[in-house]
Design an enzyme around this catalytic site. Structure first.
Site, PDB file in Angstrom:
ATOM      1  N   ASP A 192      -0.709  -0.163  -5.888  1.00 18.30           N
ATOM      2  CA  ASP A 192      -1.178   1.121  -5.355  1.00 18.30           C
ATOM      3  C   ASP A 192      -2.188   1.795  -6.290  1.00 18.30           C
ATOM      4  O   ASP A 192      -2.746   2.833  -5.927  1.00 18.30           O
ATOM      5  CB  ASP A 192       0.007   2.080  -5.140  1.00 18.30           C
ATOM      6  CG  ASP A 192       0.796   1.754  -3.879  1.00 18.30           C
ATOM      7  OD1 ASP A 192       0.211   1.182  -2.938  1.00 18.30           O
ATOM      8  OD2 ASP A 192       2.005   2.075  -3.840  1.00 18.30           O
ATOM      9  N   ASP A 196      -3.104  -5.017  -2.635  1.00 18.86           N
ATOM     10  CA  ASP A 196      -2.502  -4.234  -1.561  1.00 18.86           C
ATOM     11  C   ASP A 196      -3.357  -4.521  -0.336  1.00 18.86           C
ATOM     12  O   ASP A 196      -4.498  -4.091  -0.248  1.00 18.86           O
ATOM     13  CB  ASP A 196      -2.514  -2.745  -1.925  1.00 18.86           C
ATOM     14  CG  ASP A 196      -1.581  -1.936  -1.039  1.00 18.86           C
ATOM     15  OD1 ASP A 196      -1.308  -2.395   0.083  1.00 18.86           O
ATOM     16  OD2 ASP A 196      -1.140  -0.857  -1.478  1.00 18.86           O
ATOM     17  N   ASP A 238      -1.758  -5.836   7.876  1.00 15.40           N
ATOM     18  CA  ASP A 238      -1.290  -5.955   6.482  1.00 15.40           C
ATOM     19  C   ASP A 238      -1.058  -7.430   6.142  1.00 15.40           C
ATOM     20  O   ASP A 238      -1.478  -7.914   5.088  1.00 15.40           O
ATOM     21  CB  ASP A 238       0.029  -5.192   6.271  1.00 15.40           C
ATOM     22  CG  ASP A 238      -0.078  -3.688   6.510  1.00 15.40           C
ATOM     23  OD1 ASP A 238       0.041  -2.926   5.556  1.00 15.40           O
ATOM     24  OD2 ASP A 238      -0.295  -3.279   7.673  1.00 15.40           O
ATOM     25  N   THR A 243      -0.994   2.322   4.865  1.00 18.93           N
ATOM     26  CA  THR A 243      -0.693   1.816   6.214  1.00 18.93           C
ATOM     27  C   THR A 243      -0.498   2.980   7.203  1.00 18.93           C
ATOM     28  O   THR A 243      -0.895   2.887   8.365  1.00 18.93           O
ATOM     29  CB  THR A 243       0.561   0.916   6.177  1.00 18.93           C
ATOM     30  OG1 THR A 243       0.323  -0.146   5.239  1.00 18.93           O
ATOM     31  CG2 THR A 243       0.854   0.290   7.533  1.00 18.93           C
ATOM     32  N   ILE A 275      -3.228  -3.619   2.798  1.00 18.19           N
ATOM     33  CA  ILE A 275      -3.628  -2.325   3.364  1.00 18.19           C
ATOM     34  C   ILE A 275      -2.892  -1.272   2.549  1.00 18.19           C
ATOM     35  O   ILE A 275      -1.658  -1.197   2.588  1.00 18.19           O
ATOM     36  CB  ILE A 275      -3.250  -2.152   4.854  1.00 18.19           C
ATOM     37  CG1 ILE A 275      -4.074  -3.103   5.723  1.00 18.19           C
ATOM     38  CG2 ILE A 275      -3.525  -0.696   5.292  1.00 18.19           C
ATOM     39  CD1 ILE A 275      -3.908  -2.877   7.221  1.00 18.19           C
ATOM     40  N   ASP A 276      -3.640  -0.505   1.799  1.00 17.07           N
ATOM     41  CA  ASP A 276      -3.041   0.630   1.113  1.00 17.07           C
ATOM     42  C   ASP A 276      -3.264   1.828   2.029  1.00 17.07           C
ATOM     43  O   ASP A 276      -4.382   2.070   2.481  1.00 17.07           O
ATOM     44  CB  ASP A 276      -3.722   0.834  -0.245  1.00 17.07           C
ATOM     45  CG  ASP A 276      -3.077   1.966  -1.026  1.00 17.07           C
ATOM     46  OD1 ASP A 276      -1.842   2.107  -0.963  1.00 17.07           O
ATOM     47  OD2 ASP A 276      -3.820   2.710  -1.701  1.00 17.07           O
ATOM     48  N   GLU A 284       1.760  -6.940  -2.016  1.00 20.13           N
ATOM     49  CA  GLU A 284       2.818  -6.067  -1.493  1.00 20.13           C
ATOM     50  C   GLU A 284       3.707  -6.769  -0.463  1.00 20.13           C
ATOM     51  O   GLU A 284       4.920  -6.570  -0.455  1.00 20.13           O
ATOM     52  CB  GLU A 284       2.219  -4.806  -0.841  1.00 20.13           C
ATOM     53  CG  GLU A 284       3.321  -3.877  -0.324  1.00 20.13           C
ATOM     54  CD  GLU A 284       2.822  -2.672   0.461  1.00 20.13           C
ATOM     55  OE1 GLU A 284       1.601  -2.446   0.547  1.00 20.13           O
ATOM     56  OE2 GLU A 284       3.688  -1.957   0.999  1.00 20.13           O
TER      57      GLU A 284
HETATM   58  N1  LIG Z   1       7.873   8.561  -2.455  1.00 20.38           N
HETATM   59  C1  LIG Z   1       6.694   8.058  -2.723  1.00 20.38           C
HETATM   60  N2  LIG Z   1       5.935   8.568  -3.743  1.00 20.38           N
HETATM   61  C2  LIG Z   1       4.731   8.070  -4.023  1.00 20.38           C
HETATM   62  N3  LIG Z   1       4.152   7.039  -3.341  1.00 20.38           N
HETATM   63  C3  LIG Z   1       4.839   6.494  -2.327  1.00 20.38           C
HETATM   64  C4  LIG Z   1       6.124   6.960  -1.962  1.00 20.38           C
HETATM   65  N4  LIG Z   1       6.556   6.214  -0.928  1.00 20.38           N
HETATM   66  C5  LIG Z   1       5.600   5.315  -0.655  1.00 20.38           C
HETATM   67  N5  LIG Z   1       4.562   5.474  -1.502  1.00 20.38           N
HETATM   68  C6  LIG Z   1       3.317   4.676  -1.591  1.00 20.38           C
HETATM   69  O1  LIG Z   1       2.223   5.457  -1.150  1.00 20.38           O
HETATM   70  C7  LIG Z   1       1.229   4.536  -0.728  1.00 20.38           C
HETATM   71  C8  LIG Z   1       0.174   5.239   0.088  1.00 20.38           C
HETATM   72  O2  LIG Z   1      -0.529   6.102  -0.755  1.00 20.38           O
HETATM   73  P1  LIG Z   1      -1.079   7.527  -0.256  1.00 20.38           P
HETATM   74  O3  LIG Z   1       0.118   8.419  -0.093  1.00 20.38           O
HETATM   75  O4  LIG Z   1      -1.936   7.933  -1.409  1.00 20.38           O
HETATM   76  O5  LIG Z   1      -1.830   7.303   1.000  1.00 20.38           O
HETATM   77  C9  LIG Z   1       1.996   3.496   0.032  1.00 20.38           C
HETATM   78  O6  LIG Z   1       1.271   2.300   0.013  1.00 20.38           O
HETATM   79  P2  LIG Z   1       1.204   1.375   1.366  1.00 20.38           P
HETATM   80  O7  LIG Z   1       0.594   2.185   2.452  1.00 20.38           O
HETATM   81  O8  LIG Z   1       0.348   0.246   0.891  1.00 20.38           O
HETATM   82  O9  LIG Z   1       2.611   0.962   1.641  1.00 20.38           O
HETATM   83  C10 LIG Z   1       3.329   3.419  -0.753  1.00 20.38           C
HETATM   84  O10 LIG Z   1       3.381   2.312  -1.634  1.00 20.38           O
HETATM   85 MG   LIG Z   2      -0.153   0.828  -1.102  1.00 15.57          MG
HETATM   86 MG   LIG Z   3       0.091  -1.636   1.553  1.00 12.41          MG
HETATM   87 MG   LIG Z   4       3.491  -0.514   2.457  1.00 15.94          MG
END
Ligand SMILES: Nc1ncnc2c1ncn2[C@@H]1O[C@H](COP(=O)(O)O)[C@@H](OP(=O)(O)O)[C@H]1O
Ligand SMILES: [Mg+2]
Ligand SMILES: [Mg+2]
Ligand SMILES: [Mg+2]
Length: 320
Positions: free
Chosen positions: A265, A120, A44, A125, A122-123, A67
């Site tokens: 995101d 982002d 990340d 993670t 890594i979206d 991020e």
């Molecule tokens: N309670 C929540 N509701 C919705 N999204 C959330 C969440 N908590 C974290 N996330 C976000 O969900 C992203 C991942 O998306 P997905 O669920 O579609 O895989 C995370 O990005 P990161 O992995 O960049 O931190 C984070 O920002």
């Molecule tokens: Mg993300």
């Molecule tokens: Mg991320």
């Molecule tokens: Mg994150």
């Protein structure tokens, strides 16, 4: 505006960042914990360093909202971690120093401005750590509207069977996909509602990032009879943009009803779907507003569709 330099810079940065992420993943990275308890890895940080450096070099006066930040990495006990990040970055940018790497990461501490970039590194993670899907997402926003979006999905199978897809969209100029390893870009088009085989929906793998039971009920109400596809990250936007599903639902989790979505995101994914002919709004049918800050405080949940079924989905949500 053609945004051709912006697009080329974002594409080159996303490809390099994806290479770094794949290199880290081959070594089975461990998770570190951020203050909000969410996971982060050396990838990340390395990815954010690569992308911020590239944007700052070509557009020195543009704000960048990423991020991650390097505050934690600057603590003396994190020196080994910063060194590890620097060695991954150094494989792509020779002679990078730990101080430079921390500085590039912190270049992403900007705030939302009339023109800004959001990224982002890594979206997904959690998906990255599970060896599942993840994305590298970069977007240029002007006056609250996304103008350019680049989304690299290094683990996603492409149309030709190869692994790794790059999605690119520019406002008013359409969206394309190209193998991440290189090749010819092909136009993206959302699927028609008559295509029964693809009349299905996507949602997050992480049950706490949405409302599974409501998402299923809404999908059923609009006539989707098959089980959801579960995919991490903004790869879900790529799945809708490329016609592999008609709908992506992300409704507020009952466990975190006050959660607001982060700009990074959604910005890149949203323009890819819109330029492929689809529609993206919040659960009330409001356009996502990328001009209010890092959190989209005026939006709740996200609905992404092929456009044709959008009003019906919003109607069902209004009644349920
Ligand atoms: N309670 C929540 N509701 C919705 N999204 C959330 C969440 N908590 C974290 N996330 C976000 O969900 C992203 C991942 O998306 P997905 O669920 O579609 O895989 C995370 O990005 P990161 O992995 O960049 O931190 C984070 O920002
Ligand atoms: Mg993300
Ligand atoms: Mg991320
Ligand atoms: Mg994150």
């Amino acid at each position: 505006m053609s945004y051709s330099t912006e697009t080329q810079v974002a594409i080159a940065a996303a490809i390099q960042a994806a290479q770094l992420c794949q290199a880290v993943r081959r070594a089975i990275p461990e998770a570190m914990e951020k203050t909000d308890k969410s996971p982060v890895t050396v990838a990340d940080y390395g990815s954010q360093a690569i992308i911020c450096r590239a944007i700052a070099q070509s557009f020195p006066s543009d704000a960048i909202v990423g991020e991650e930040d390097a505050a934690e990495l600057r603590r003396p006990e994190m020196a080994d971690t910063l060194q590890k990040i620097t060695s991954y970055v150094g494989a792509l940018i020779p002679d990078a120093t730990p101080e430079q790497v921390a500085g590039w990461i912190d270049r992403g501490n900007g705030t939302v401005a009339p023109r800004y970039w959001t990224l982002d590194p890594i979206d997904g993670t959690k998906g990255f750590l599970r060896q599942d899907q993840y994305a590298v997402a970069i977007a240029l926003v002007e006056q609250g509207e996304v103008k350019v979006g680049v989304l690299a999905c290094p683990a996603l199978p492409g149309p030709g069977g190869e692994t790794g897809v790059l999605y690119v969209a520019v406002r008013g100029q359409g969206a394309t996909q190209v193998p991440l390893k290189g090749g010819n870009p092909t136009p993206l088009k959302v699927v028609s509602s008559e295509d029964v085989a693809h009349f299905r929906f996507v949602e997050s793998v992480e049950s706490s990032h949405g409302d599974r039971s409501r998402q299923e009920a809404v999908a059923q109400a609009v006539g989707i009879t098959t089980e959801s596809m579960r995919i991490d990250s903004q790869a879900k936007y790529g799945i809708v943009a490329s016609g592999q599903a008609v709908l992506y639902l992300r409704l507020p989790s009952p466990k975190s009803p006050d959660y607001r979505e982060n700009i990074w995101d959604h910005a890149a994914g949203a323009i890819v779907v819109e330029e492929a002919g689809g529609k993206v709004t919040d659960m009330y049918g409001k356009p996502l507003d990328f001009g209010t800050g890092t959190k989209m405080v005026d939006n709740r949940g996200v609905v992404v569709s092929n456009g044709a079924i959008h009003d019906q989905v919003i109607g069902v949500l209004a009644q349920s």
